[in-house]
Design an enzyme around this catalytic site. Structure first.
Site, short mmCIF file in Angstrom:
data_model
loop_
_atom_site.label_atom_id
_atom_site.label_comp_id
_atom_site.label_asym_id
_atom_site.label_seq_id
_atom_site.Cartn_x
_atom_site.Cartn_y
_atom_site.Cartn_z
N LYS A 162 36.50 53.46 75.90
CA LYS A 162 37.02 55.00 75.94
C LYS A 162 37.96 55.39 74.99
O LYS A 162 38.65 54.46 74.47
CB LYS A 162 37.78 54.91 77.39
CG LYS A 162 37.79 56.44 77.98
CD LYS A 162 36.70 56.81 78.82
CE LYS A 162 36.95 58.45 79.17
NZ LYS A 162 35.62 58.66 79.95
N ASP B 236 34.05 63.82 77.62
CA ASP B 236 34.93 63.70 78.65
C ASP B 236 35.72 65.06 78.88
O ASP B 236 35.46 66.06 78.32
CB ASP B 236 35.89 62.38 78.57
CG ASP B 236 36.48 62.07 79.89
OD1 ASP B 236 35.58 61.99 80.75
OD2 ASP B 236 37.69 62.26 80.14
#
Ligand code: NDP
Length: 444
Positions: free
Chosen positions: A126, A166
């Site tokens: 991430k 995201d």
């Protein structure tokens, strides 16, 4: 002290001031207790949990860029490569002022199990930055994205680490980042997913997380004797996940009556008008007050409040820790039968426990929102093949993957005597494959 408790203590001591990461580690490891106790000697010898909770590596870097007034601005960029035992690191890039290392680590850790659950060969990672794209001009966003990628491009690649969108990172940002990667590295490769259709993106990627959430929710309801058709649904958020969750819920015969953003929420008893919502959020990038102004049946409320509305199914699709214990109590009091997480960790631990104790079907984000990353992996396959599949092909693969995920976690929960506990089921099913691969690959 049990192995899980020892490792949790170590995680907290080694990673101070990272409460979201502690929360994610607790949630995952606590629900893995039955598997870990059954294999404790082996896992201890292998230091499996110590290795699993320590990222392979993490990058933190300066992102300088020039705003429209000629002023230099400085943000912080992050990429955490958490675990690549079953495939290249894969996980989104979050652009939001709240981003810090602890948040990126919680997301990267959860991503390991989510990616494993999809059944596809992708590891967990991430990244992101504390940059806020809101209120910035296109040129400013481009300047930030180019500077961010100038550093990030050293660590990623189609077979190494493949970031995606995201919160705050949509098609525009991915486009600017892809352009910069290509310019610096000189290769045209599937290094990012969520790309535009004209340059290697996959049909149905935009819709995938929201659609996938509904495919899994429908299967969970069906397997528990309910039908999504005719149900009233509360959705929070009004971004990518929320919009396409609302659209698919309507296609499957349910009615979504709420959406929200970071300043307020809308109650629309006639059902959210998805075309209007897209116009307000995707085109104008405006507040929900504009939705309410254009829709006579809608009421706008400042602040929080979505979960006070009576519904059968609740779909939190905004951000972490947005469904609290009091919200869970309100949902139970109003007869809600199912909660499925479109966002990552939107429900606090206490709220999750309360819902489960009160027999509300609860699908955790790592399973329920895995449609996004699964379709990203399908985008990687298409890029490797130099082919593009049709919308229907991708959508039908997505549906198959989501139905499979539900049955995998349902089976895993049953195998460990936790029938109906889909939180445990998702963590166990995701963990088993990663643990096996880590042990097979030796100490690394
Ligand atoms: P978007 O940026 O498109 O939308 C986020 C939505 O949540 C917006 O409506 C935003 O409101 C709202 N929001 C953000 N922060 C807060 C806050 N602190 N309080 C209240 N509302 C807030 O993001 P996505 O829809 O892509 O992502 C939503 C969630 O889903 C995230 O948790 C993400 O990690 C997760 N997710 C996303 C996937 C994807 O494919 N996009 C895949 C898997 C998970 P505002 O407009 O005011 O900012």
């Amino acid at each position: 002290m049990s192995y899980v408790d020892e490792v949790l203590e170590r995680v907290i001591a080694k990673n101070p001031a990272e409460p979201e990461f502690h929360q994610a580690a607790k949630e995952v490891l606590n629900s893995l207790r039955p598997v870990i106790e059954a294999n404790e000697e082996l896992y201890r010898k292998e230091a499996l949990l110590e290795r699993l909770t320590e990222p392979d590596r993490q990058f933190k870097f300066r992102v300088p860029w020039v705003d429209d007034k000629g002023q230099v601005q400085v943000n912080t960029g992050y990429r955490v490569q958490f675990n690549n035992s079953i495939g290249p690191y894969k996980g989104g890039l979050r652009l939001h002022p709240s981003v810090n290392l602890g948040i990126i680590k919680f997301l990267g850790f959860e991503q390991i199990f989510k990616n494993s659950l999809t059944g596809l060969p992708i590891g967990g990672g991430k990244g992101g930055s504390d940059f806020d794209p809101k209120g910035k001009s296109d040129r400013e966003v481009m300047a930030f994205c180019q500077s961010f990628m100038t550093e990030l491009c050293k660590y990623i690649g189609a077979d190494t680490d493949v970031p995606a969108g995201d919160i705050g990172t949509g098609a525009r940002e991915i486009g600017y980042m892809f352009g910069q990667f290509k310019k610096i590295r000189g290769t045209y490769e599937g290094v990012l997913t969520g790309k535009g259709l004209s340059y290697g993106g996959s049909l149905a990627r935009t819709e995938a997380t929201g659609y996938g959430l509904l495919y899994l929710t429908e299967e969970m309801l069906k397997c528990n004797g309910h039908d999504l058709k005719g149900k009233t649904v509360c959705v929070s958020g009004s971004g990518n996940v929320a919009i396409y969750a609302t659209q698919k819920a309507h296609q499957l015969g349910a009615k979504v009556v709420t959406v929200s953003d970071s300043t307020g929420w809308v109650y629309d008893p006639e059902g959210i008008d998805v075309a209007l919502l897209k116009e307000v959020k995707e085109v104008k990038r405006a507040r929900l007050t504009e939705y309410a102004a254009a829709r006579p049946s809608a009421e706008y409320h400042e602040g929080r409040g979505v979960w006070t509305v009576k519904c059968d199914v609740a779909l939190p699709c905004a951000t972490q820790n947005e469904l609290l214990l009091d919200d869970a109590k309100a949902l139970v009091a109003n007869g809600c039968i199912a909660v499925a997480e479109g966002a990552n960790m939107p429900t606090t631990l206490e709220a999750t426990e309360y819902l489960q104790q009160n027999k509300v079907l609860f699908a955790p984000g790592k399973a329920a929102n895995a449609g996004g990353v699964a379709t990203s992996a399908l985008e990687m396959s298409q890029n490797s093949e130099r082919l593009s599949w049709t919308f229907e092909e991708v959508d039908s693969k997505l549906q198959g993957i989501m139905v499979n995920i539900f049955h995998n976690l349902d089976d895993a929960a049953k195998r460990y005597g936790k029938e109906g506990d889909y939180v445990a089921g998702a963590n166990i099913a995701g963990f088993e494959k990663v643990a096996e691969a880590m042990i097979a690959q030796g100490v690394c």
